[in-house]
Write a protein that holds these residues in place. Structure first.
Motif: not given
Length: 317
Positions: A99-100, A314, A316
Motif C-alpha cells: 500500500r502507498n 497487502m 504497508e
C-alpha cells in the motif's frame, strides 16, 4: 530480436568504449551485502566496468522488501549513471502487495537487461510425515491446521506458499521471519510444517538430509536431484514461479545509453567465468535484452497481480 542483439554484441565492445561516460556508474542493490542479489551485482559489474570503461560502485540499500533501494533508484537523475539490480518483488509484486508504494514498478523505470533466475522449492522438516506435495496437502486438510514459514511478510516465499494453501484448500497459519536464514532454521527444527524457499537457500540442507524437498519449480528434474519432482510432476504447476534479477534505469534515460548498458552487462553475463560464479551462488544465467525484458516484466506484473488478488496479501510501505 535475439539474433539482432547477438550480432550487436559482437561489435559492442568498441562502441561501448567510445561512449564512455564521465564519473562512476552507481549500481544500487536493494538488499544487504552477501546475498544472491549482491553477489550477482559484484560479479557481473566487475566485467561490465571494463567494457563500459567506467567504474561501477555497488550501493547496498536493503530494507522494506527492497522498497528503500528501489525508491532511491526511481528518484535518481535520469543521466544513465544510476541503475538498480531489481527483482520480482521490487519490480513486479510490490505494485500489488504494498500500500502507498512510493514508485511504480513499470512507469518509474526503463528495463535494461534480465541477468538471472532462481527456482523455488517446497521443503519440509526431515522427519515430516509428508513425502510428496499430495501428502502435504492432506496434512492441511481434514481438521488439522499446518504452519508455513516465509522469509518476510509479502515476500515471494509468502505469496507462493499462500497461493499453494488457497488453491489446495488447506488450513494453514503463516509464520513470517526476518530473512530466509531464520525461516530455514525453524523449518529444519520442525517449528513449522513447510517453507517455500529459493533453491540456493536450502539445497545444501536437502543434500545433507536435514530438509526434505518435495518439489521444485524447474522445467525438468535436476541432474543432482533426480528423485525430486518438478512442480508440474508434483501436481502443483502454478508454483513454477522463478525469482528473477534484472537491471533497470530511472525513467527518462536516453535509449542509446540503455542500449550501451544492456550490451555491456549481457556481454559480461556471457563470459564463462561470470556465468560459473553465478552458478556457484545458486543462480541460473538467464540473459535477456531490453526489449524482451520489458515484455517479460509486464507479464510478471500481471502474474503477481493475479496472485495478489487470490491471496489478499497487502503490506504497508
Amino acid at each position: 530480436m535475439k539474433r539482432r542483439l547477438f550480432t550487436a554484441g559482437l561489435l559492442s565492445v568498441p562502441a561501448i568504449a567510445r561512449a564512455q561516460s564521465t564519473g562512476p556508474l552507481r549500481l544500487i542493490v536493494p538488499a544487504p551485502p552477501g546475498g544472491s542479489t549482491d553477489i550477482l551485482a559484484r560479479v557481473v559489474g566487475e566485467r561490465a566496468s571494463v567494457l563500459l570503461r567506467q567504474p561501477i560502485v555497488v550501493d547496498n540499500r536493503g530494507g522494506a522488501g527492497g522498497i528503500i533501494g528501489t525508491e532511491a533508484a526511481a528518484r535518481a537523475a535520469a543521466d544513465g549513471n544510476t541503475i538498480i539490480l531489481g527483482h520480482n518483488q521490487t519490480h513486479a509484486s510490490n505494485q500489488w502487495m504494498t500500500r502507498n508504494l512510493p514508485y511504480h514498478v513499470v512507469d518509474s523505470f526503463a528495463p535494461i537487461a534480465r541477468l538471472a533466475t532462481v527456482h523455488h522449492a517446497t521443503v519440509v522438516p526431515a522427519n515430516s510425515p509428508a513425502r510428496t506435495m499430495a501428502e502435504l496437502i492432506e496434512m492441511g486438510r481434514g481438521g488439522r491446521r499446518v504452519s508455513y514459514a516465509s522469509s518476510q511478510a509479502g515476500s515471494a516465499s509468502h505469496v507462493l506458499a499462500e497461493t499453494f494453501v488457497r488453491r489446495s484448500g488447506m488450513d494453514a497459519t503463516h509464520i513470517p521471519y526476518r530473512g530466509g536464514g531464520p525461516a530455514t532454521t525453524d523449518t529444519v527444527a520442525g517449528v513449522v510444517d513447510f517453507y517455500v524457499s529459493t533453491w540456493p537457500g536450502v539445497v545444501t540442507l536437502a543434500r545433507e538430509g536435514r530438509l526434505r524437498a518435495l518439489s521444485i519449480g524447474a522445467p525438468e528434474r535436476l541432474a543432482d536431484f533426480p528423485d525430486l519432482p518438478t512442480t508440474q510432476q508434483a501436481g502443483v504447476p502454478f508454483m513454477a514461479v522463478d525469482a528473477w534479477f534484472g537491471l533497470f534505469a530511472p525513467h527518462g534515460v536516453e535509449p542509446g545509453r540503455i542500449t550501451r548498458l544492456s550490451l555491456a552487462f549481457l556481454d559480461a553475463m556471457s563470459q564463462p567465468e561470470v556465468a560459473a560464479r553465478a552458478v556457484q551462488a545458486g543462480l541460473n544465467a538467464a540473459p535477456m535484452g531490453a526489449v524482451d525484458f520489458a515484455v517479460f516484466q509486464l507479464a510478471e506484473v500481471r502474474r503477481w497481480q493475479e496472485m495478489a488478488t487470490l491471496t489478499g496479501i497487502m503490506m504497508e510501505s
